[in-house]
Enzyme design. Structure first.
Site, PDB file in Angstrom:
ATOM      1  N   ARG A  47      -6.811 -10.234  34.077  1.00 46.24           N
ATOM      2  CA  ARG A  47      -7.312 -10.013  35.264  1.00 46.24           C
ATOM      3  C   ARG A  47      -6.881 -11.379  35.997  1.00 46.24           C
ATOM      4  O   ARG A  47      -6.554 -11.426  37.375  1.00 46.24           O
ATOM      5  CB  ARG A  47      -8.837  -9.760  35.397  1.00 46.24           C
ATOM      6  CG  ARG A  47      -9.274  -9.791  37.158  1.00 46.24           C
ATOM      7  CD  ARG A  47     -10.659  -8.919  37.330  1.00 46.24           C
ATOM      8  NE  ARG A  47     -11.510  -9.204  36.194  1.00 46.24           N
ATOM      9  CZ  ARG A  47     -12.383 -10.328  35.948  1.00 46.24           C
ATOM     10  NH1 ARG A  47     -12.246 -11.170  36.672  1.00 46.24           N
ATOM     11  NH2 ARG A  47     -13.178 -10.264  34.994  1.00 46.24           N
ATOM     12  N   LYS A 197       7.728  -0.529  48.257  1.00 50.85           N
ATOM     13  CA  LYS A 197       8.808  -0.150  49.042  1.00 50.85           C
ATOM     14  C   LYS A 197       9.846  -0.565  48.408  1.00 50.85           C
ATOM     15  O   LYS A 197      10.419  -0.325  47.313  1.00 50.85           O
ATOM     16  CB  LYS A 197       8.514  -0.544  50.545  1.00 50.85           C
ATOM     17  CG  LYS A 197       7.238  -0.215  51.069  1.00 50.85           C
ATOM     18  CD  LYS A 197       6.741   1.065  51.172  1.00 50.85           C
ATOM     19  CE  LYS A 197       5.373   1.259  51.699  1.00 50.85           C
ATOM     20  NZ  LYS A 197       4.579   2.337  51.474  1.00 50.85           N
TER      21      LYS A 197
HETATM   22  C1  PLP Z   1       5.027  -2.885  56.315  1.00 54.95           C
HETATM   23  C2  PLP Z   1       3.984  -2.485  55.292  1.00 54.95           C
HETATM   24  N1  PLP Z   1       3.084  -3.275  55.024  1.00 54.95           N
HETATM   25  C3  PLP Z   1       2.005  -2.776  54.087  1.00 54.95           C
HETATM   26  C4  PLP Z   1       2.138  -1.641  53.586  1.00 54.95           C
HETATM   27  C5  PLP Z   1       0.759  -1.254  52.496  1.00 54.95           C
HETATM   28  O1  PLP Z   1       1.323  -1.278  51.467  1.00 54.95           O
HETATM   29  P1  PLP Z   1       0.733  -0.507  50.025  1.00 54.95           P
HETATM   30  O2  PLP Z   1       1.101   0.977  50.616  1.00 54.95           O
HETATM   31  O3  PLP Z   1       1.682  -0.628  49.171  1.00 54.95           O
HETATM   32  O4  PLP Z   1      -0.666  -0.615  49.910  1.00 54.95           O
HETATM   33  C6  PLP Z   1       2.889  -0.701  54.176  1.00 54.95           C
HETATM   34  C7  PLP Z   1       2.768   0.722  53.286  1.00 54.95           C
HETATM   35  O5  PLP Z   1       3.271   1.442  53.820  1.00 54.95           O
HETATM   36  C8  PLP Z   1       3.819  -1.106  55.036  1.00 54.95           C
HETATM   37  O6  PLP Z   1       4.739  -0.265  55.128  1.00 54.95           O
END
Ligand code: PLP
Length: 375
Positions: A47, A197
């Site tokens: 952790r 992403k």
């Molecule tokens: C620009 C952006 N920041 C943060 C997030 C949040 O990420 P996660 O879905 O991995 O929690 C997203 C998710 O779509 C995003 O597109």
């Protein structure tokens, strides 16, 4: 040559610069699932941290040109933990257009946790300046290019302004990635990613990342929040993320080329009223994008349809190659009618379609959109 002499993103990512060589000569890093460690090797309990996690954090840290990196169980976890580390009573400035669920968390849930959020129009430095409160304001949040209009924030100018008032600048650089923009080079204090992403790039890992310019007391408190709330990225996910990151450079180049082709092809389409892509000279943030995005403008764009919300809902049902799904940054192209997702509180226009342009052949993608839009 020592590992540290390699500083080009393609080399860092593909060769996983910084990952220690395996004692058995494995070319690919091992999956290291242990949750506990003998007391003599520098690790204690997963952790807090583990060697597989360190492998992925090291490569990401080098890619962003930072001093240290932390991986979390999601992008949301990385963002929310960072803000929580500021402590109760902190005031934060965040853009009106940004990843909608994080904006929603900031405005609806963060106040109960002692954080106060004010929104500014994205990119508007005068509004940022006017919004900074002596003592109370602890951070400016920026997302650039930002969901879903891909508007830009001038990172260097915002960092200068924030620092002049003793305020930190945090940048969500999910859509740019360190291949196209390194916010720390422009003066940001901490860069955040939904590693779900582009960093991972294959739509099969949920992960978040923070990379800091300085390893200071505040950074240690961010680490403590991760350990305390127990949101460290799992070992299997960390390994998969490192695997995905190895092709980051080449993927970002192809995403950028494809998105530019798609954006240009849609410019004169009679059914399209706006093409929102930072690579187009007509985009309001193009000048800033050209200054701080290197080698491409990324794979994210939005289009607005002359036929309004109904036309947008129809088009999403007609695409064959673009899959109707949320999220972004995978090899496959996705299309989303964004307004109904973000809900009535959102500034997102109801006629907007968000496109995550993938790695398919650009001619196929253009043909798919043209048939879906009725041309
Ligand atoms: C620009 C952006 N920041 C943060 C997030 C949040 O990420 P996660 O879905 O991995 O929690 C997203 C998710 O779509 C995003 O597109």
């Amino acid at each position: 040559m020592h590992d540290d002499e390699f500083d080009k993103p393609a080399t860092i990512a593909a060769a996983m610069i910084g990952v220690l060589p395996s004692p058995t000569g494995d070319i690919t890093p091992q999956i290291k699932p242990s949750t506990t460690y003998t007391t003599d090797q520098g690790y204690m309990y997963y952790r807090n941290s583990g060697p597989g996690l360190t492998d992925t954090e090291t490569v990401l840290c080098k890619l962003e040109g930072g001093a240290d990196a932390l991986l979390f169980s999601s992008g949301m976890a990385s963002a929310t933990h960072l803000l929580l580390a500021l402590g109760p009573g902190s005031h934060i400035l965040a853009p009106e257009t940004m990843y909608w669920f994080l904006r929603s968390w900031m405005t609806k849930q963060a106040p109960a946790l002692g954080l106060e959020i004010s929104l500014y129009p994205n990119g508007d430095l005068d509004a940022v300046k006017a919004g900074i409160r002596p003592v109370e304001t602890k951070a400016v949040w920026a997302e650039t290019p930002s969901n879903p209009d891909w508007s830009l924030m001038d990172i260097a100018a915002c960092a200068e302004l924030a620092h002049a008032h003793g305020v930190k600048l945090f940048v969500d650089s999910t859509s740019a990635t360190p291949v196209l923009t390194r916010p720390l080079d422009f003066g940001a204090d901490i860069v955040m990613h939904s590693a779900t992403k582009y960093l991972n790039g294959h739509s099969d890992v949920l992960a978040g990342a923070l990379i800091t310019r300085e390893k200071d007391d505040f950074w240690e408190s961010v680490r403590d929040v991760r350990t305390g709330l127990g949101s460290t990225l799992g070992a299997m996910e960390a390994w998969l993320l490192l695997r995905g990151m190895r092709t980051l450079d080449v993927r970002m180049q192809r995403h950028s080329e494809n998105a530019m082709r798609v954006a240009t092809a849609l410019l004169d389409h009679p059914g399209v009223s706006h093409v929102l892509y930072p690579g187009l000279p007509s985009h309001p943030g193009h000048e800033i994008a050209a200054k701080q995005m290197i080698g491409g403008f990324g794979g994210m764009m939005s289009i607005r349809l002359a036929g309004g919300a109904d036309a947008a809902a129809r088009a999403v049902k007609r695409t064959k190659l673009f899959k109707p799904a949320t999220s972004l940054g995978g090899t496959e192209s996705l299309i989303e009618h964004r307004g109904p997702i973000e809900g009535p509180d959102s500034p997102c226009p109801q006629d907007l379609l968000r496109l995550s342009v993938g790695l398919e052949d650009a001619d196929d993608l253009i043909a798919d959109l043209e048939q879906a839009l009725g041309q």
